[in-house]
Design a protein around this motif. Structure first.
Motif, mmCIF file in Angstrom:
data_model
loop_
_atom_site.group_PDB
_atom_site.id
_atom_site.type_symbol
_atom_site.label_atom_id
_atom_site.label_comp_id
_atom_site.label_asym_id
_atom_site.label_seq_id
_atom_site.Cartn_x
_atom_site.Cartn_y
_atom_site.Cartn_z
ATOM 1 N N GLN A 127 0.837 -1.204 0.000
ATOM 2 C CA GLN A 127 0.000 0.000 0.000
ATOM 3 C C GLN A 127 0.874 1.257 0.000
ATOM 4 O O GLN A 127 0.593 2.209 -0.726
ATOM 5 C CB GLN A 127 -0.893 -0.034 1.242
ATOM 6 C CG GLN A 127 -2.193 0.655 1.093
ATOM 7 C CD GLN A 127 -3.069 0.405 2.316
ATOM 8 O OE1 GLN A 127 -2.595 0.049 3.398
ATOM 9 N NE2 GLN A 127 -4.362 0.601 2.137
ATOM 10 N N GLN A 128 1.922 1.245 0.784
ATOM 11 C CA GLN A 128 2.845 2.382 0.832
ATOM 12 C C GLN A 128 3.554 2.557 -0.511
ATOM 13 O O GLN A 128 3.714 3.679 -0.994
ATOM 14 C CB GLN A 128 3.876 2.162 1.937
ATOM 15 C CG GLN A 128 4.865 3.299 2.062
ATOM 16 C CD GLN A 128 5.879 3.020 3.165
ATOM 17 O OE1 GLN A 128 5.914 1.933 3.734
ATOM 18 N NE2 GLN A 128 6.696 4.001 3.458
ATOM 19 N N TYR A 130 2.382 1.682 -3.419
ATOM 20 C CA TYR A 130 1.382 2.153 -4.369
ATOM 21 C C TYR A 130 1.062 3.637 -4.166
ATOM 22 O O TYR A 130 0.974 4.402 -5.119
ATOM 23 C CB TYR A 130 0.106 1.312 -4.237
ATOM 24 C CG TYR A 130 -1.008 1.767 -5.124
ATOM 25 C CD1 TYR A 130 -0.944 1.583 -6.507
ATOM 26 C CD2 TYR A 130 -2.129 2.395 -4.604
ATOM 27 C CE1 TYR A 130 -1.970 2.002 -7.327
ATOM 28 C CE2 TYR A 130 -3.159 2.827 -5.413
ATOM 29 C CZ TYR A 130 -3.076 2.621 -6.777
ATOM 30 O OH TYR A 130 -4.088 3.053 -7.588
ATOM 31 N N ARG A 131 0.892 4.047 -2.917
ATOM 32 C CA ARG A 131 0.502 5.432 -2.636
ATOM 33 C C ARG A 131 1.642 6.426 -2.796
ATOM 34 O O ARG A 131 1.458 7.510 -3.331
ATOM 35 C CB ARG A 131 -0.059 5.548 -1.217
ATOM 36 C CG ARG A 131 -1.424 4.951 -1.080
ATOM 37 C CD ARG A 131 -1.988 5.232 0.280
ATOM 38 N NE ARG A 131 -3.313 4.626 0.392
ATOM 39 C CZ ARG A 131 -3.879 4.345 1.526
ATOM 40 N NH1 ARG A 131 -3.258 4.607 2.658
ATOM 41 N NH2 ARG A 131 -5.068 3.804 1.561
ATOM 42 N N HIS A 132 2.816 6.068 -2.301
ATOM 43 C CA HIS A 132 3.918 7.025 -2.269
ATOM 44 C C HIS A 132 5.051 6.696 -3.236
ATOM 45 O O HIS A 132 5.955 7.510 -3.410
ATOM 46 C CB HIS A 132 4.479 7.130 -0.844
ATOM 47 C CG HIS A 132 3.441 7.443 0.176
ATOM 48 N ND1 HIS A 132 2.785 8.658 0.225
ATOM 49 C CD2 HIS A 132 2.910 6.696 1.180
ATOM 50 C CE1 HIS A 132 1.914 8.649 1.221
ATOM 51 N NE2 HIS A 132 1.973 7.464 1.818
ATOM 52 N N GLY A 133 5.030 5.505 -3.806
ATOM 53 C CA GLY A 133 6.078 5.123 -4.744
ATOM 54 C C GLY A 133 7.428 4.873 -4.087
ATOM 55 O O GLY A 133 8.454 4.913 -4.757
ATOM 56 N N LYS A 134 7.413 4.619 -2.794
ATOM 57 C CA LYS A 134 8.666 4.397 -2.077
ATOM 58 C C LYS A 134 8.787 2.933 -1.671
ATOM 59 O O LYS A 134 7.894 2.374 -1.056
ATOM 60 C CB LYS A 134 8.737 5.276 -0.829
ATOM 61 C CG LYS A 134 8.823 6.744 -1.129
ATOM 62 C CD LYS A 134 8.926 7.542 0.149
ATOM 63 C CE LYS A 134 8.962 9.030 -0.165
ATOM 64 N NZ LYS A 134 9.035 9.834 1.038
ATOM 65 N N TYR A 136 11.558 0.228 0.227
ATOM 66 C CA TYR A 136 12.729 0.218 1.097
ATOM 67 C C TYR A 136 13.504 -1.084 1.030
ATOM 68 O O TYR A 136 14.611 -1.166 1.508
ATOM 69 C CB TYR A 136 12.306 0.494 2.542
ATOM 70 C CG TYR A 136 11.648 1.844 2.680
ATOM 71 C CD1 TYR A 136 12.417 3.005 2.663
ATOM 72 C CD2 TYR A 136 10.281 1.958 2.796
ATOM 73 C CE1 TYR A 136 11.814 4.253 2.773
ATOM 74 C CE2 TYR A 136 9.674 3.202 2.909
ATOM 75 C CZ TYR A 136 10.456 4.335 2.896
ATOM 76 O OH TYR A 136 9.859 5.569 2.995
#
Length: 184
Positions: A127-128, A130-134, A136
């Motif tokens: 989800q992260q 998809y939403r922010h393109g980041k 890790y």
């Protein structure tokens, strides 16, 4: 009787094949299902080897964590998914019903359950991404969560088909044993 070098048997034109014995349909189906299950077992073995390689490389720190990310928690129990494949390979040559049932039950426990847990464990990270393109964590430059979701999608299909074909094969084997008991 016709031979390669000689003439055809007298009194026949080759159209007398209707009276010959045929292989029963449930035996033909059993052979076809065994072939499909073997193919799926080989695909699962490949997925398992790749997963085991990632876990081993990460745990032994053979390469940087920037190249191969540390494994998610669901990958460790998924390594037990070799057990259903071993039982499946053992069941097929001798039509061992017990081993096939063990394979089907353990496929649900050791294959499908960790995959479901893994999809839930990685959902916030996906989800992260998809939403922010980041991202890790990476595997050879690709987002680890994307790669692992691809593995999950493929593995779920493989295990689903394995269980489906195993159930159909089990039905064929029960048909065979019931027919043999009726003849006696």
């Amino acid at each position: 009787m016709a031979s390669r070098a000689g003439p055809r048997a007298a009194g026949t034109d080759g159209s007398d094949f209707q009276h010959r014995e045929r292989v029963a349909s449930h035996y033909q189906m059993s052979v076809a299902l065994k072939s499909e299950i073997r193919k799926l077992n080989i695909v699962h073995l490949l997925i398992w080897v790749l997963m085991a390689a990632q876990v081993i490389v990460s745990q032994l720190s053979l390469v940087s964590h920037k190249i191969v990310a540390s494994p998610y928690q669901w990958e460790y129990p998924y390594l037990l998914s070799i057990i259903p494949t071993v039982f499946s390979f053992l069941a097929l040559p001798r039509n061992n019903i017990s081993y096939l049932v063990i394979s089907m039950i353990s496929a649900g426990l050791f294959c499908v359950a960790p995959l479901i847990y893994g999809s839930m464990e990685m959902f916030p990270v996906a989800q992260q991404l998809y939403r922010h393109g980041k991202a890790y964590r990476f595997i050879f430059g690709f987002s680890a969560v994307s790669v692992m979701y691809l593995v999950i999608v493929i593995a779920v299909q493989v295990h689903g088909w394995q269980i489906y074909y195993s159930k159909k094969l089990l039905d064929q084997w029960f048909t065979t044993t019931t027919q043999e008991k009726k003849k006696k």
